[in-house]
Scaffold this motif. Structure first.
Motif, mmCIF file in Angstrom:
data_model
loop_
_atom_site.group_PDB
_atom_site.id
_atom_site.type_symbol
_atom_site.label_atom_id
_atom_site.label_comp_id
_atom_site.label_asym_id
_atom_site.label_seq_id
_atom_site.Cartn_x
_atom_site.Cartn_y
_atom_site.Cartn_z
ATOM 1 N N ARG A 1 0.828 -1.213 0.000
ATOM 2 C CA ARG A 1 0.000 0.000 0.000
ATOM 3 C C ARG A 1 0.860 1.259 0.000
ATOM 4 O O ARG A 1 0.526 2.244 -0.663
ATOM 5 C CB ARG A 1 -0.954 -0.022 1.195
ATOM 6 C CG ARG A 1 -2.055 -1.064 1.042
ATOM 7 C CD ARG A 1 -3.083 -1.033 2.156
ATOM 8 N NE ARG A 1 -2.600 -1.682 3.370
ATOM 9 C CZ ARG A 1 -2.220 -1.056 4.459
ATOM 10 N NH1 ARG A 1 -2.246 0.272 4.514
ATOM 11 N NH2 ARG A 1 -1.806 -1.731 5.517
ATOM 12 N N MET A 2 1.980 1.221 0.695
ATOM 13 C CA MET A 2 2.913 2.349 0.661
ATOM 14 C C MET A 2 3.506 2.507 -0.736
ATOM 15 O O MET A 2 3.686 3.634 -1.229
ATOM 16 C CB MET A 2 4.018 2.142 1.695
ATOM 17 C CG MET A 2 3.568 2.286 3.143
ATOM 18 S SD MET A 2 4.889 1.949 4.330
ATOM 19 C CE MET A 2 6.069 3.241 3.904
ATOM 20 N N ALA A 3 3.800 1.376 -1.384
ATOM 21 C CA ALA A 3 4.346 1.412 -2.743
ATOM 22 C C ALA A 3 3.329 1.965 -3.737
ATOM 23 O O ALA A 3 3.694 2.636 -4.709
ATOM 24 C CB ALA A 3 4.787 0.010 -3.160
ATOM 25 N N MET A 4 2.053 1.703 -3.503
ATOM 26 C CA MET A 4 1.012 2.283 -4.353
ATOM 27 C C MET A 4 0.951 3.800 -4.176
ATOM 28 O O MET A 4 0.773 4.544 -5.139
ATOM 29 C CB MET A 4 -0.343 1.647 -4.021
ATOM 30 C CG MET A 4 -0.465 0.193 -4.467
ATOM 31 S SD MET A 4 -1.951 -0.634 -3.840
ATOM 32 C CE MET A 4 -3.237 0.228 -4.768
ATOM 33 N N LYS A 5 1.121 4.254 -2.957
ATOM 34 C CA LYS A 5 1.103 5.698 -2.684
ATOM 35 C C LYS A 5 2.265 6.401 -3.380
ATOM 36 O O LYS A 5 2.120 7.526 -3.874
ATOM 37 C CB LYS A 5 1.187 5.939 -1.172
ATOM 38 C CG LYS A 5 -0.006 5.440 -0.373
ATOM 39 C CD LYS A 5 -1.148 6.413 -0.422
ATOM 40 C CE LYS A 5 -2.243 6.027 0.575
ATOM 41 N NZ LYS A 5 -3.356 6.995 0.580
ATOM 42 N N SER A 6 3.415 5.722 -3.410
ATOM 43 C CA SER A 6 4.608 6.341 -4.006
ATOM 44 C C SER A 6 4.680 6.173 -5.510
ATOM 45 O O SER A 6 5.520 6.784 -6.174
ATOM 46 C CB SER A 6 5.867 5.737 -3.368
ATOM 47 O OG SER A 6 6.028 4.375 -3.765
ATOM 48 N N GLY A 7 3.815 5.322 -6.070
ATOM 49 C CA GLY A 7 3.838 5.087 -7.514
ATOM 50 C C GLY A 7 4.756 3.962 -7.937
ATOM 51 O O GLY A 7 4.944 3.718 -9.123
ATOM 52 N N GLU A 8 5.296 3.241 -6.966
ATOM 53 C CA GLU A 8 6.186 2.123 -7.278
ATOM 54 C C GLU A 8 5.417 0.984 -7.937
ATOM 55 O O GLU A 8 5.927 0.292 -8.820
ATOM 56 C CB GLU A 8 6.846 1.647 -5.983
ATOM 57 C CG GLU A 8 7.857 0.543 -6.148
ATOM 58 C CD GLU A 8 8.507 0.183 -4.813
ATOM 59 O OE1 GLU A 8 8.489 -1.013 -4.453
ATOM 60 O OE2 GLU A 8 9.015 1.096 -4.133
ATOM 61 N N VAL A 9 4.175 0.747 -7.485
ATOM 62 C CA VAL A 9 3.267 -0.203 -8.128
ATOM 63 C C VAL A 9 1.907 0.469 -8.271
ATOM 64 O O VAL A 9 1.648 1.518 -7.674
ATOM 65 C CB VAL A 9 3.135 -1.521 -7.333
ATOM 66 C CG1 VAL A 9 4.464 -2.259 -7.269
ATOM 67 C CG2 VAL A 9 2.585 -1.269 -5.937
ATOM 68 N N ASP A 10 1.048 -0.156 -9.064
ATOM 69 C CA ASP A 10 -0.274 0.420 -9.339
ATOM 70 C C ASP A 10 -1.404 -0.256 -8.581
ATOM 71 O O ASP A 10 -2.491 0.316 -8.456
ATOM 72 C CB ASP A 10 -0.596 0.290 -10.841
ATOM 73 C CG ASP A 10 0.503 0.824 -11.725
ATOM 74 O OD1 ASP A 10 0.927 1.976 -11.501
ATOM 75 O OD2 ASP A 10 0.941 0.087 -12.636
ATOM 76 N N SER A 11 -1.155 -1.471 -8.094
ATOM 77 C CA SER A 11 -2.293 -2.280 -7.663
ATOM 78 C C SER A 11 -1.908 -3.277 -6.572
ATOM 79 O O SER A 11 -0.733 -3.624 -6.407
ATOM 80 C CB SER A 11 -2.857 -3.039 -8.880
ATOM 81 O OG SER A 11 -3.866 -3.946 -8.523
ATOM 82 N N VAL A 12 -2.937 -3.725 -5.865
ATOM 83 C CA VAL A 12 -2.811 -4.850 -4.952
ATOM 84 C C VAL A 12 -4.101 -5.656 -5.042
ATOM 85 O O VAL A 12 -5.184 -5.097 -5.239
ATOM 86 C CB VAL A 12 -2.568 -4.385 -3.494
ATOM 87 C CG1 VAL A 12 -3.770 -3.626 -2.938
ATOM 88 C CG2 VAL A 12 -2.251 -5.577 -2.582
ATOM 89 N N ILE A 13 -3.973 -6.963 -4.945
ATOM 90 C CA ILE A 13 -5.144 -7.838 -4.860
ATOM 91 C C ILE A 13 -5.129 -8.437 -3.462
ATOM 92 O O ILE A 13 -4.232 -9.214 -3.115
ATOM 93 C CB ILE A 13 -5.118 -8.947 -5.920
ATOM 94 C CG1 ILE A 13 -5.090 -8.341 -7.322
ATOM 95 C CG2 ILE A 13 -6.336 -9.861 -5.772
ATOM 96 C CD1 ILE A 13 -4.956 -9.357 -8.444
ATOM 97 N N THR A 14 -6.092 -8.064 -2.652
ATOM 98 C CA THR A 14 -6.105 -8.513 -1.267
ATOM 99 C C THR A 14 -7.517 -8.458 -0.703
ATOM 100 O O THR A 14 -8.470 -8.129 -1.420
ATOM 101 C CB THR A 14 -5.117 -7.678 -0.421
ATOM 102 O OG1 THR A 14 -4.949 -8.296 0.854
ATOM 103 C CG2 THR A 14 -5.611 -6.254 -0.238
ATOM 104 N N ASP A 15 -7.636 -8.743 0.566
ATOM 105 C CA ASP A 15 -8.928 -8.833 1.224
ATOM 106 C C ASP A 15 -9.604 -7.463 1.355
ATOM 107 O O ASP A 15 -8.990 -6.508 1.844
ATOM 108 C CB ASP A 15 -8.727 -9.450 2.606
ATOM 109 C CG ASP A 15 -10.001 -9.513 3.417
ATOM 110 O OD1 ASP A 15 -11.039 -9.906 2.847
ATOM 111 O OD2 ASP A 15 -9.952 -9.182 4.618
#
Length: 353
Positions: free
Chosen positions: A201-215
């Motif tokens: 989630r921190m990586a999504m905030k920084s733009g390192e990744v775009d997505s997560v698939i989770t609960d």
């Protein structure tokens, strides 16, 4: 008639003399358990990093568990993240305390590692004592607005846009991403190696990744403002039935994108069914039976505590308990997957293995 009367007399004799002994024995057992736990500390060992959904549930349960254990021990939560919670399970199984003072919260996705007999597995999930689980997983694919992709359909087909999905090795977060890429042909770059969803989630905030698939239950707690603002979008539900409380309307189920029964079964066996046993709480082998049973009952009672339920509601945590027996049976079934399905899922559930 005389024989019947004699049988009745014998039964009454045993009831009169043995029933009080059984009650006394039960009281003695509880006293022995209380004597053991009094003044001790029980550790809830969480296999994911602090701040994520597993950690949040464990700290909630830890605040109430102790008062339902005879002897009222102190309960603390510690984190041992890594390898999709395999590090914590290996530790518990091989060097953790076996006296009833260590409880492990691991990710059910590691069932895959035992299913395929990977070298890192130093445990046997069939030999654990299952206390139960506070809830199941309901997976969604969350994507940031800044990714430039607005819906799931855009990552499919010849002109698809790429989405970078953060993943934790060996567990459902990674498996779901690979299912979308390998089964549906989604244009997905899986960025694995994170220790938990908090880091992703921190990586999504920084733009390192775009997505997560989770609960969804975890995301609802940690990132509601991001969904409410529209900065994060929900592309698809990886569930059997629609989730009722999503902030977006008409979010499609993953089955809408599968082309045949085989693809649907791959998603069902690869991620949707395993998500039912995603949050187990367990004891290592060898814990004395009366202590294991005392902890099982305490776990059950803690999850029914009115104050815990009120706190969970306020924090938007779902509490839909599964019994230890149910979790054990589900995991046993997962480890007994039919060979044909097991072989088809191997490249997804055990990439590079």
């Amino acid at each position: 008639m005389k024989k019947l009367m004699l049988d009745v007399v014998v039964c009454l004799f045993f009831l009169a003399h043995w029933a009080p002994v059984s009650a006394a024995q039960a009281a003695l057992d509880e006293k022995a358990v209380a004597d053991f736990y009094r003044g001790k500390t029980v550790t809830l060992l969480v296999g994911h990093s602090a701040g994520g959904g597993f950690d949040t549930y464990a700290r909630l349960i830890g605040r109430y568990l102790g008062k339902y254990v005879p002897g009222i021990p102190n309960v603390i939560v510690t984190n041992m993240p890594g390898a999709g919670t395999m590090i914590s399970v290996n530790h518990m199984y091989n060097s953790g305390a076996r006296d009833g003072t260590l409880i492990n919260s691991f990710d059910g996705g590691i069932v895959t590692q035992q299913l395929y007999k990977t070298s890192g597995v130093k445990f046997d999930l069939n030999k654990l004592f299952y206390l139960g689980a506070p809830d199941s997983f309901l997976y969604v694919m969350a994507v940031t607005k800044q990714s430039g992709v607005t819906k799931f359909d855009e990552i499919l087909g010849t002109n698809a846009k790429e989405v970078r999905i953060g993943a934790v090795p060996n567990i459902g977060i990674e498996h779901a991403s690979l299912l979308i890429r390998n089964v549906l042909g989604g244009k997905v770059k899986v960025v694995s190696g994170y220790k938990g969803t908090a880091e992703i989630r921190m990586a999504m905030k920084s733009g390192e990744v775009d997505s997560v698939i989770t609960d969804w239950g975890s995301l609802r707690v940690t990132n509601s403002p991001d969904f409410e603002s529209g900065e994060w979008l929900i592309f698809v539900q990886l569930t059997e039935k629609p989730i009722e409380d999503l902030p977006q309307k008409n979010v499609p189920l993953i089955y809408q994108y599968t082309k045949d029964d085989e693809q649907r079964e791959l998603f069902r066996m690869g991620i949707i069914n395993p998500n039912q046993y995603a949050r187990p709480y367990v004891l290592p082998p060898g814990v004395p039976a009366e202590r294991a049973e005392a902890l099982r009952l305490a776990f059950e009672r803690a999850l029914a505590d009115e104050k815990l339920l009120a706190e969970a509601k306020k924090a938007k945590l779902g509490i839909n308990p599964l019994s230890g027996d149910r979790i054990r049976d589900l995991i046993s079934a997962g480890l007994s997957m039919p060979p044909k399905m097991r072989d088809k899922l191997r490249p997804i559930l055990l990439p590079g293995g």
